[in-house]
Design a protein around this motif. Structure first.
Motif, PDB file in Angstrom:
ATOM      1  N   LEU A 261       0.745  -1.151  -0.052  1.00  0.00           N
ATOM      2  CA  LEU A 261      -0.031  -0.228  -0.021  1.00  0.00           C
ATOM      3  C   LEU A 261       0.948   1.122  -0.022  1.00  0.00           C
ATOM      4  N   THR A 262       2.150   1.298   0.579  1.00  0.00           N
ATOM      5  CA  THR A 262       2.728   2.447   0.658  1.00  0.00           C
ATOM      6  C   THR A 262       3.824   2.550  -0.536  1.00  0.00           C
TER       7      THR A 262
ATOM      8  N   THR B 116       5.356   5.654  -1.938  1.00  0.00           N
ATOM      9  CA  THR B 116       5.399   7.050  -1.003  1.00  0.00           C
ATOM     10  C   THR B 116       6.664   6.981  -0.196  1.00  0.00           C
TER      11      THR B 116
ATOM     12  N   TYR C 268      -2.574   4.335   5.854  1.00  0.00           N
ATOM     13  CA  TYR C 268      -1.904   3.259   5.143  1.00  0.00           C
ATOM     14  C   TYR C 268      -1.995   1.968   5.886  1.00  0.00           C
TER      15      TYR C 268
ATOM     16  N   ARG D  77     -10.352   3.346   0.086  1.00  0.00           N
ATOM     17  CA  ARG D  77      -9.153   3.726  -0.139  1.00  0.00           C
ATOM     18  C   ARG D  77      -8.994   4.806  -0.998  1.00  0.00           C
TER      19      ARG D  77
ATOM     20  N   ILE E 283      -5.926   7.073  -0.541  1.00  0.00           N
ATOM     21  CA  ILE E 283      -4.587   6.121  -0.123  1.00  0.00           C
ATOM     22  C   ILE E 283      -4.763   4.936  -1.199  1.00  0.00           C
TER      23      ILE E 283
END
Length: 266
Positions: free
Chosen positions: A34-35, A38, A117, A189, A263
């Motif tokens: 998910l990150t 980033t 996140y 999200r 996100i």
């Protein structure tokens, strides 16, 4: 139920520890995914150390002082014997959040963005973790008074308390609730919500589910209003999260561009 998976040279490998380890690795994998792209991905492993330490400390505090103080008040030397079991997921959530707060403060990162996140990863890990509780025979329900329910085998805490009568499948239903919360957070999200909203929504949904399921639990003492420590913690978490949502929403009205936080995968 299977408390001990197998033995190697007289050393027992417990199902609880194995499943919890898998749950942590799964949560880390989801958080890493998910990150992607980033700033937070590079901080994942280091911040995880803070979160795990905070979670273990608070999980033990919650279990000892809020859930089982009647026992530990008479066995003070066992308070620190965490290797014998006894942690609370409610305390772990609070402690893990505190650990992330400290880490993001030290690294000058946004706690709210990072927590958004992590919420998806944490609740999925919780769902798998309840399988560990089922295999271990803990976090069990109260007697159903009918032929419906789980009959725990000898050697489990549930059997020690209630014997061979059917109990509500509280831990299984909680794991299923966690999966539903995960699905809701997946749907949300890509919604442009103020930073911190996804994390606080997770808190509210989990706390509400936990509050309701506590009526079926058979392993916790009851206090004022005949509520368990889990219910009192849940109510506190719900009201605290609602207040924080109100605060970040009002703040986002003043600075809408900087606080909007989708996100989705980048």
């Amino acid at each position: 139920m299977r408390v001990t998976l197998f033995e190697i040279g007289g050393f027992a490998v417990h199902s609880y520890g194995v499943i919890i380890a898998v749950a942590v690795l799964l949560a880390l994998g989801v958080a890493y995914f998910l990150t992607k792209n980033t700033i937070y991905q590079a901080h994942l492993l280091d911040s995880c150390v803070y979160a795990i330490i905070g979670a273990l400390i608070c999980a033990r505090i919650w279990h000892v002082f809020f859930f089982q103080w009647g026992y530990y008040s008479k066995h003070l030397t066992e308070i620190f014997a965490i290797w014998n079991g006894g942690i609370s997921i409610m305390g772990a959530i609070v402690g893990g959040a505190i650990g992330i707060v400290i880490y993001t403060w030290r690294k000058k990162l946004s706690f709210w963005e990072y927590a958004d996140y992590l919420a998806l990863a944490v609740v999925l890990g919780q769902a798998l973790g309840r399988i560990a509780c089922f295999l271990n025979g803990d976090a069990f329900g109260s007697p159903t008074g009918s032929g419906f329910g789980i009959v725990y085998p000898e050697g489990t805490m549930a059997y020690d308390r209630y014997g061979s009568q059917p109990l509500w499948p509280a831990e299984i239903w909680e794991g299923q609730c966690d999966l539903m919360i995960f699905a809701v957070l997946l749907i949300l999200r890509n919604k442009r919500l103020p930073a911190g909203s996804h994390f606080l929504i997770y808190n509210i949904l989990y706390a509400f589910a936990r509050f309701m399921l506590e009526y079926l639990r058979g392993d916790s003492p009851r206090y004022a209003l005949q509520w368990t420590a889990g219910q009192w913690t849940s109510v506190s978490l719900i009201f605290g999260s609602l207040l924080l949502i109100g605060f970040i929403y009002l703040r986002s009205r003043r600075t809408p561009q900087s606080d909007e936080n989708p996100i989705g995968i980048q």
